[in-house]
Design an enzyme around this catalytic site. Structure first.
Site, PDB file in Angstrom:
ATOM      1  N   GLN A 101       0.847  -1.202   0.000  1.00  0.00           N
ATOM      2  CA  GLN A 101       0.000   0.000   0.000  1.00  0.00           C
ATOM      3  C   GLN A 101       0.876   1.242   0.000  1.00  0.00           C
ATOM      4  OE1 GLN A 101      -3.418  -0.642   3.035  1.00  0.00           O
ATOM      5  NE2 GLN A 101      -1.830  -2.123   3.559  1.00  0.00           N
ATOM      6  N   HIS A 119      -1.436   1.389  -4.313  1.00  0.00           N
ATOM      7  CA  HIS A 119      -1.875   2.782  -4.233  1.00  0.00           C
ATOM      8  C   HIS A 119      -0.997   3.718  -5.065  1.00  0.00           C
ATOM      9  CE1 HIS A 119      -3.996   1.799  -0.153  1.00  0.00           C
ATOM     10  NE2 HIS A 119      -4.685   1.390  -1.186  1.00  0.00           N
ATOM     11  N   CYS A 150       1.356  19.938 -21.523  1.00  0.00           N
ATOM     12  CA  CYS A 150       0.048  20.254 -22.124  1.00  0.00           C
ATOM     13  C   CYS A 150      -0.698  21.332 -21.344  1.00  0.00           C
ATOM     14  CB  CYS A 150      -0.809  18.986 -22.217  1.00  0.00           C
ATOM     15  SG  CYS A 150      -1.602  18.529 -20.665  1.00  0.00           S
ATOM     16  N   SER A 189      -2.531  -1.191   9.302  1.00  0.00           N
ATOM     17  CA  SER A 189      -3.651  -1.156  10.252  1.00  0.00           C
ATOM     18  C   SER A 189      -4.854  -1.901   9.680  1.00  0.00           C
ATOM     19  CB  SER A 189      -4.035   0.294  10.554  1.00  0.00           C
ATOM     20  OG  SER A 189      -4.464   0.933   9.364  1.00  0.00           O
ATOM     21  N   GLU A 215       1.099  -3.360  17.111  1.00  0.00           N
ATOM     22  CA  GLU A 215      -0.259  -3.242  17.662  1.00  0.00           C
ATOM     23  C   GLU A 215      -1.170  -4.227  16.957  1.00  0.00           C
ATOM     24  OE1 GLU A 215      -0.947  -1.101  20.001  1.00  0.00           O
ATOM     25  OE2 GLU A 215       0.973  -0.017  19.919  1.00  0.00           O
TER      26      GLU A 215
HETATM   27  P1  NAD Z   1      -1.574   2.991   8.703  1.00  0.00           P
HETATM   28  O1  NAD Z   1      -0.890   4.292   8.977  1.00  0.00           O
HETATM   29  O2  NAD Z   1      -3.048   2.941   8.737  1.00  0.00           O
HETATM   30  O3  NAD Z   1      -1.062   1.901   9.763  1.00  0.00           O
HETATM   31  C1  NAD Z   1       0.287   1.672  10.018  1.00  0.00           C
HETATM   32  C2  NAD Z   1       0.410   0.387  10.827  1.00  0.00           C
HETATM   33  O4  NAD Z   1       1.784   0.111  11.009  1.00  0.00           O
HETATM   34  C3  NAD Z   1      -0.223   0.458  12.230  1.00  0.00           C
HETATM   35  O5  NAD Z   1      -1.041  -0.677  12.411  1.00  0.00           O
HETATM   36  C4  NAD Z   1       0.981   0.418  13.160  1.00  0.00           C
HETATM   37  O6  NAD Z   1       0.700  -0.259  14.386  1.00  0.00           O
HETATM   38  C5  NAD Z   1       1.974  -0.355  12.333  1.00  0.00           C
HETATM   39  N1  NAD Z   1       3.382  -0.136  12.666  1.00  0.00           N
HETATM   40  C6  NAD Z   1       3.947   0.937  13.256  1.00  0.00           C
HETATM   41  N2  NAD Z   1       5.269   0.759  13.381  1.00  0.00           N
HETATM   42  C7  NAD Z   1       5.551  -0.443  12.844  1.00  0.00           C
HETATM   43  C8  NAD Z   1       6.755  -1.182  12.673  1.00  0.00           C
HETATM   44  N3  NAD Z   1       7.943  -0.707  13.055  1.00  0.00           N
HETATM   45  N4  NAD Z   1       6.673  -2.407  12.095  1.00  0.00           N
HETATM   46  C9  NAD Z   1       5.479  -2.912  11.681  1.00  0.00           C
HETATM   47  N5  NAD Z   1       4.318  -2.249  11.846  1.00  0.00           N
HETATM   48  C10 NAD Z   1       4.351  -1.024  12.404  1.00  0.00           C
HETATM   49  O7  NAD Z   1      -0.992   2.465   7.320  1.00  0.00           O
HETATM   50  P2  NAD Z   1      -1.608   1.505   6.191  1.00  0.00           P
HETATM   51  O8  NAD Z   1      -2.339   0.387   6.836  1.00  0.00           O
HETATM   52  O9  NAD Z   1      -0.531   1.264   5.239  1.00  0.00           O
HETATM   53  O10 NAD Z   1      -2.735   2.336   5.434  1.00  0.00           O
HETATM   54  C11 NAD Z   1      -2.735   3.696   5.240  1.00  0.00           C
HETATM   55  C12 NAD Z   1      -2.400   4.270   3.864  1.00  0.00           C
HETATM   56  O11 NAD Z   1      -1.283   5.054   4.136  1.00  0.00           O
HETATM   57  C13 NAD Z   1      -1.992   3.392   2.744  1.00  0.00           C
HETATM   58  O12 NAD Z   1      -2.867   3.638   1.718  1.00  0.00           O
HETATM   59  C14 NAD Z   1      -0.615   3.910   2.280  1.00  0.00           C
HETATM   60  O13 NAD Z   1      -0.655   4.210   0.902  1.00  0.00           O
HETATM   61  C15 NAD Z   1      -0.458   5.205   2.971  1.00  0.00           C
HETATM   62  N6  NAD Z   1       0.876   5.559   3.493  1.00  0.00           N
HETATM   63  C16 NAD Z   1       2.020   5.150   2.873  1.00  0.00           C
HETATM   64  C17 NAD Z   1       3.251   5.515   3.384  1.00  0.00           C
HETATM   65  C18 NAD Z   1       4.489   5.053   2.685  1.00  0.00           C
HETATM   66  O14 NAD Z   1       4.485   4.926   1.463  1.00  0.00           O
HETATM   67  N7  NAD Z   1       5.557   4.768   3.433  1.00  0.00           N
HETATM   68  C19 NAD Z   1       3.338   6.285   4.541  1.00  0.00           C
HETATM   69  C20 NAD Z   1       2.151   6.702   5.148  1.00  0.00           C
HETATM   70  C21 NAD Z   1       0.921   6.328   4.622  1.00  0.00           C
END
Ligand code: NAD
Length: 249
Positions: A101, A119, A150, A189, A215
């Protein structure tokens, strides 16, 4: 923990096909903030105002004001041991597909080849008018919002709320979920649909769910078979190491 790690490694070794679904948590230790949680981006920026396609069209300069900061963070970020561990698992022939994602491109930088960017990616920009795509480094962001040759508006090639998932990515992810016997769910999450449906599809088809997250998520007590409550960069290298040992025997 050690016993369950070995069980999960054995499961990966004996299962024909294994896929991974990753989320923002896997890149947190590379310095990219997640969206949700105490340090998350949504604490600072209201997603209604900054993360919908309607908000972008309404006021692209304002949304770009936030995106430029994210862009800087993405350019400085480097893969961490969790990204490298998944690349190694693929190299060992034990990971059929990696659906992410994330929009940061860190899996590819770590060496993963079969990546489905569910995404989109922040490493490209796309014109909202003519659909032309530019590598990020070819576009000057000194004046915002950037424009296409464009005259159309350029937007990072990522999916904002209100936009559909790219058809190719959906097809590829669903095809893998239908045939994989194990899904590794890492750092998500599991609250953004339809990506969060992939573990359910694997489970419904008789597969197993291995989840890594500090979590619990909505999946944990519902469908997860092995839950490792830990940071991805701590547990994934150990898990992959255990898989490698078993393949060498
Ligand atoms: P989210 O922010 O909803 O959840 C992040 C999850 O990661 C949480 O459940 C948290 O407990 C967990 N987490 C925190 N630290 C961690 C670690 N060290 N190791 C493993 N897990 C850990 O993110 P999501 O579920 O990916 O969904 C949200 C959207 O955010 C997605 O669509 C994504 O495109 C976007 N997003 C992407 C980035 C990126 O490209 N790095 C950054 C922020 C958000």
């Amino acid at each position: 923990m050690e016993d369950r790690l070995i069980q999960a490694a054995e499961l990966i070794c004996r299962s024909g096909r294994v896929m991974a679904l990753t989320g923002a948590g896997i890149s947190l230790e590379s310095g990219i903030p997640t969206f949700r949680g105490a340090q998350g981006l949504w604490e600072k920026y209201d997603p209604e105002e900054y993360a919908t396609i309607q908000a972008f069209r309404r006021n692209p300069a304002k949304v770009w004001g936030m995106l430029i900061k994210l862009d800087q963070t993405l350019r400085e970020a480097r893969p961490n041991p969790a990204h490298f561990a998944l690349a190694r698992l693929e190299e060992m022939g034990r990971l059929s597909a990696l659906v992410t994602q994330n929009i940061d491109g860190l899996h590819q930088l770590a060496g993963s080849k079969r990546v489905v960017e569910f995404h989109g990616t922040g490493r490209r920009l796309r014109c909202l008018k003519c659909d032309r795509v530019y590598p990020r480094e070819e576009v000057c962001l000194d004046s915002l919002p950037p424009c296409c040759a464009c005259g159309g508006l350029l937007k990072p090639d990522v999916i904002l709320f209100g936009e559909g998932i790219p058809e190719e990515a959906t097809k590829a992810a669903l095809a893998q979920a239908a045939v994989c016997r194990v899904i590794l769910v890492v750092g998500t999450s599991a609250s953004v649909a339809p990506a969060c449906h992939l573990p359910l599809l694997v489970k419904q088809a008789g597969g197993k769910v291995v989840e890594i997250n500090p979590e619990p998520s909505p999946l944990t007590d519902f469908i997860t078979d092995y839950f490792f409550q830990a940071e991805a960069s701590h547990i994934l290298p150990d898990l992959v190491e255990q898989v490698q040992r078993r393949l060498e025997v």
